[in-house]
Scaffold this motif. Sequence first.
Motif, short mmCIF file in Angstrom:
data_model
loop_
_atom_site.label_atom_id
_atom_site.label_comp_id
_atom_site.label_asym_id
_atom_site.label_seq_id
_atom_site.Cartn_x
_atom_site.Cartn_y
_atom_site.Cartn_z
N PHE A 82 1.59 -7.80 9.06
CA PHE A 82 1.66 -6.39 8.69
C PHE A 82 3.05 -5.83 8.95
CE2 PHE A 82 1.42 -1.87 9.98
CZ PHE A 82 1.12 -1.35 8.72
N ALA A 83 3.56 -5.12 7.94
CA ALA A 83 4.85 -4.44 8.05
C ALA A 83 4.71 -3.02 7.50
CB ALA A 83 5.93 -5.19 7.27
N SER A 84 5.36 -2.08 8.16
CA SER A 84 5.37 -0.71 7.64
C SER A 84 6.81 -0.30 7.36
CB SER A 84 4.73 0.27 8.64
OG SER A 84 5.40 0.23 9.89
N VAL A 85 7.00 0.38 6.24
CA VAL A 85 8.32 0.85 5.83
C VAL A 85 8.34 2.36 6.00
CG1 VAL A 85 9.93 1.08 3.90
CG2 VAL A 85 8.66 -1.06 4.22
N ARG A 86 9.05 2.83 7.01
CA ARG A 86 9.11 4.26 7.31
C ARG A 86 10.26 4.88 6.53
NH1 ARG A 86 8.13 3.49 13.87
NH2 ARG A 86 5.87 3.12 13.74
N ASP A 101 0.85 -1.19 0.00
CA ASP A 101 0.00 0.00 0.00
C ASP A 101 0.88 1.24 0.00
OD1 ASP A 101 -1.94 1.93 0.34
OD2 ASP A 101 -3.05 0.80 1.85
N GLN A 102 0.91 1.92 -1.14
CA GLN A 102 1.77 3.10 -1.32
C GLN A 102 1.08 4.40 -0.95
OE1 GLN A 102 4.81 1.89 -1.68
NE2 GLN A 102 5.33 2.64 -3.71
N VAL A 103 -0.25 4.37 -0.83
CA VAL A 103 -0.98 5.64 -0.72
C VAL A 103 -2.00 5.61 0.42
CG1 VAL A 103 -0.65 6.40 -3.10
CG2 VAL A 103 -2.52 4.82 -2.58
N CYS A 104 -1.60 5.08 1.57
CA CYS A 104 -2.48 5.09 2.73
C CYS A 104 -2.04 6.21 3.67
CB CYS A 104 -2.43 3.74 3.46
SG CYS A 104 -3.63 3.62 4.79
N TYR A 105 -2.93 7.19 3.89
CA TYR A 105 -2.57 8.38 4.65
C TYR A 105 -3.39 8.57 5.93
CZ TYR A 105 -0.43 9.47 0.16
OH TYR A 105 0.31 9.41 -0.99
N THR A 106 -4.43 7.77 6.13
CA THR A 106 -5.30 8.00 7.28
C THR A 106 -5.77 6.67 7.87
OG1 THR A 106 -7.46 7.95 6.15
CG2 THR A 106 -6.21 10.01 6.02
N THR A 124 3.68 1.70 3.01
CA THR A 124 4.74 2.71 2.95
C THR A 124 4.40 3.83 3.92
OG1 THR A 124 5.14 2.21 0.62
CG2 THR A 124 6.03 4.27 1.48
N SER A 125 5.26 4.03 4.91
CA SER A 125 5.07 5.08 5.90
C SER A 125 6.19 6.11 5.75
CB SER A 125 5.01 4.48 7.31
OG SER A 125 4.59 5.45 8.25
N LEU A 164 14.02 -1.82 -1.51
CA LEU A 164 13.67 -2.24 -0.15
C LEU A 164 12.23 -2.72 -0.08
CD1 LEU A 164 14.74 -0.72 3.17
CD2 LEU A 164 12.32 -1.18 2.81
N LEU A 165 11.33 -2.04 -0.76
CA LEU A 165 9.93 -2.48 -0.78
C LEU A 165 9.80 -3.83 -1.47
CD1 LEU A 165 8.31 0.98 -1.54
CD2 LEU A 165 7.90 -0.39 0.52
N LEU A 166 10.56 -4.04 -2.54
CA LEU A 166 10.58 -5.35 -3.19
C LEU A 166 11.04 -6.41 -2.20
CD1 LEU A 166 10.51 -7.17 -5.75
CD2 LEU A 166 12.86 -6.41 -6.21
#
Length: 312
Positions: free
Chosen positions: A164-168, A69-74, A95-96, A217-219
């Motif tokens: 679930f993983a978030s990439v800051r 998910d590249q475009v999650c803002y909320t 993506t954070s 890194l996302l790959l």
Amino acid sequence: MQKICVIGGSRYFGKLLVKRLQAAGHQVTVINRGSTPPPVGVEHLVVDRNDEAALTAALDARTFDVVVDQVCYTPVQAAIAARAFADRTRRYVMTSTIEVYDPATAALPTVPAGTPVPEEIVDPATWLVAMDLPWHDDAYVEAHYAEGKRQAEAVFTRVGGVEFASVRSAHVLGGGAQEFTGRLAHYVERIAGSRAITVHTKALPTVFIHYEELADLLLWATTADFTGPINACSDGPLDVHDLAAIIAMRAGRGPVYRTVPAGEEASPFSFDRYYAMSNARAKELGFSFSRTADWLPGAVAEALTTEPSPTA
């Protein structure tokens, strides 16, 4: 081969990620509002991710190994996606941003200046989620970007049955005109034109990442065996003077500075607060980072050959 869904993926490192996933042999589906078609061979679902009914209908009976998910803002967007992809994926990568650590946007534990900020400073498992805030107001979301990302991470973290993983991500640079924020161009154009850069009296360092490295890194994150947040930044923090010095060497003229009073906004990347990230966890998990000083001169050279922005 995995079945991977990318939400967004229409520009910059998201667009490159789609190409890298396809080149790696994965079966790729892209979900966005249709502004840019994906590469040939990539399935394209044109739908607004904010419309839960439409998103669910577009997904139909599809299932995926991984969603990126590249475009999650909320948190509202996160909750919609969590419901829509329930039982449709085993892994979800969001993506954070480095901005989740900005002490100006939340009450966070104090980190001494010079100490790289670790992931546990912002724990999504315990972060308060407030769904009743005006997350449908674009102006509110833009003004509360960091908090929106923190709460989105928190929503996904509490979803059961999915990894679930978030990439800051650190500040992303490179790619010339693809770098749509215009932040590097701001410096290149001002230094090349002998125009003043506004800086704080004591400008503190931050961290960066090249857009190609972030796509890599996302790959990697689609197949890596970890959950929770990881920080994504190249080695070697820089302050605004370090950045300007590298640009000045390429532009052939020195930077001109104008110091602003405390509390006043300065040029991008001039920070009066410290929140440069540590990338130790990602390294321990097996990802190798480049050095900012190695790729930044090339990114500057690209920016110098890009058509100047009329508003920079």
